[in-house]
Design a protein around this motif. Structure first.
Motif, PDB file in Angstrom:
ATOM      1  N   VAL A  46      -0.496  -4.597  -5.533  1.00 38.78           N
ATOM      2  CA  VAL A  46      -1.286  -3.826  -5.331  1.00 38.78           C
ATOM      3  C   VAL A  46      -1.450  -3.247  -7.326  1.00 38.78           C
ATOM      4  O   VAL A  46      -1.465  -3.825  -7.752  1.00 38.78           O
ATOM      5  CB  VAL A  46      -0.913  -2.667  -5.238  1.00 38.78           C
ATOM      6  CG1 VAL A  46      -2.411  -1.869  -5.254  1.00 38.78           C
ATOM      7  CG2 VAL A  46      -0.856  -2.565  -3.542  1.00 38.78           C
TER       8      VAL A  46
ATOM      9  N   LEU B  83       0.822  -1.345  -0.052  1.00 35.71           N
ATOM     10  CA  LEU B  83       0.245  -0.548  -0.082  1.00 35.71           C
ATOM     11  C   LEU B  83       1.357   1.372   0.449  1.00 35.71           C
ATOM     12  O   LEU B  83       0.603   2.353  -0.437  1.00 35.71           O
ATOM     13  CB  LEU B  83      -1.032   0.074   1.118  1.00 35.71           C
ATOM     14  CG  LEU B  83      -2.497  -0.512   0.994  1.00 35.71           C
ATOM     15  CD1 LEU B  83      -2.974  -0.871   2.774  1.00 35.71           C
ATOM     16  CD2 LEU B  83      -3.415  -0.367  -0.150  1.00 35.71           C
TER      17      LEU B  83
ATOM     18  N   LYS C  97      -5.728  -4.901  -4.357  1.00 33.87           N
ATOM     19  CA  LYS C  97      -4.224  -5.477  -3.565  1.00 33.87           C
ATOM     20  C   LYS C  97      -4.539  -6.654  -3.867  1.00 33.87           C
ATOM     21  O   LYS C  97      -5.607  -7.308  -4.079  1.00 33.87           O
ATOM     22  CB  LYS C  97      -5.078  -6.274  -2.028  1.00 33.87           C
ATOM     23  CG  LYS C  97      -3.905  -6.130  -0.989  1.00 33.87           C
ATOM     24  CD  LYS C  97      -3.513  -5.665   0.132  1.00 33.87           C
ATOM     25  CE  LYS C  97      -2.649  -5.868   0.034  1.00 33.87           C
ATOM     26  NZ  LYS C  97      -1.646  -5.428   2.047  1.00 33.87           N
TER      27      LYS C  97
END
Length: 153
Positions: A108, A75, A103
């Motif tokens: 990602v 992230l 995700k």
């Protein structure tokens, strides 16, 4: 125009993160962590006259360096991708109309939509010449019509 947007996406990510950005699939043995940019969808909607609205969707995959750090590292770059991809381009600017983050196991995936309008131009095509058969012009293509207009006598 789609290719210009793709190049602008790649340039924006490369400038912001300094990591390798691949325009297609990550090659075997490619450096990681890295980004991969793909055109996943392109739609066109006809508008009035000779105009159309196009929407292109790019999917940006961030692939982490090692599998064990995917959860922790995943992230961090994605948080900045929203700001990086919101407005892109140097000479001509493009604004994202929608973004979605997902995700994955190895990093990602961010989907970004860009919309733009185009105007079709009509090409002035050369008209066909008159058909000649045995040195005479074909029936129905006389230079001066022999058909007489109906007159009441």
């Amino acid at each position: 125009m789609t290719e210009e947007i793709r190049k602008a996406v790649i340039q924006a990510i490369s400038k912001e993160y300094g990591l390798p950005v691949y325009g297609q699939r990550v090659p075997q043995g490619g450096k990681r962590p890295c980004f991969m940019v793909e055109l996943t969808e392109m739609t066109q909607k006809r508008l009035l006259g000779n105009r159309a609205a196009r929407k292109v969707t790019f999917t940006i995959h961030y692939i982490c360096g090692e599998e064990k750090t995917a959860a922790a590292e995943g992230l961090t770059p994605a948080e900045g991708l929203y700001e990086t991809l919101l407005i892109i381009g140097t000479e001509e600017k493009f604004a994202a109309s929608g973004m979605k983050l997902e995700k994955t196991a190895d990093g990602v995936k961010v989907s970004v939509e860009y919309e733009y309008h185009i105007i079709f131009t009509e090409d002035e095509a050369e008209r066909m010449q008159r058909l000649e058969y045995n040195g005479k012009e074909a029936v129905g293509y006389e230079k001066e019509s022999d058909i007489q207009q109906g007159t009441a006598e």
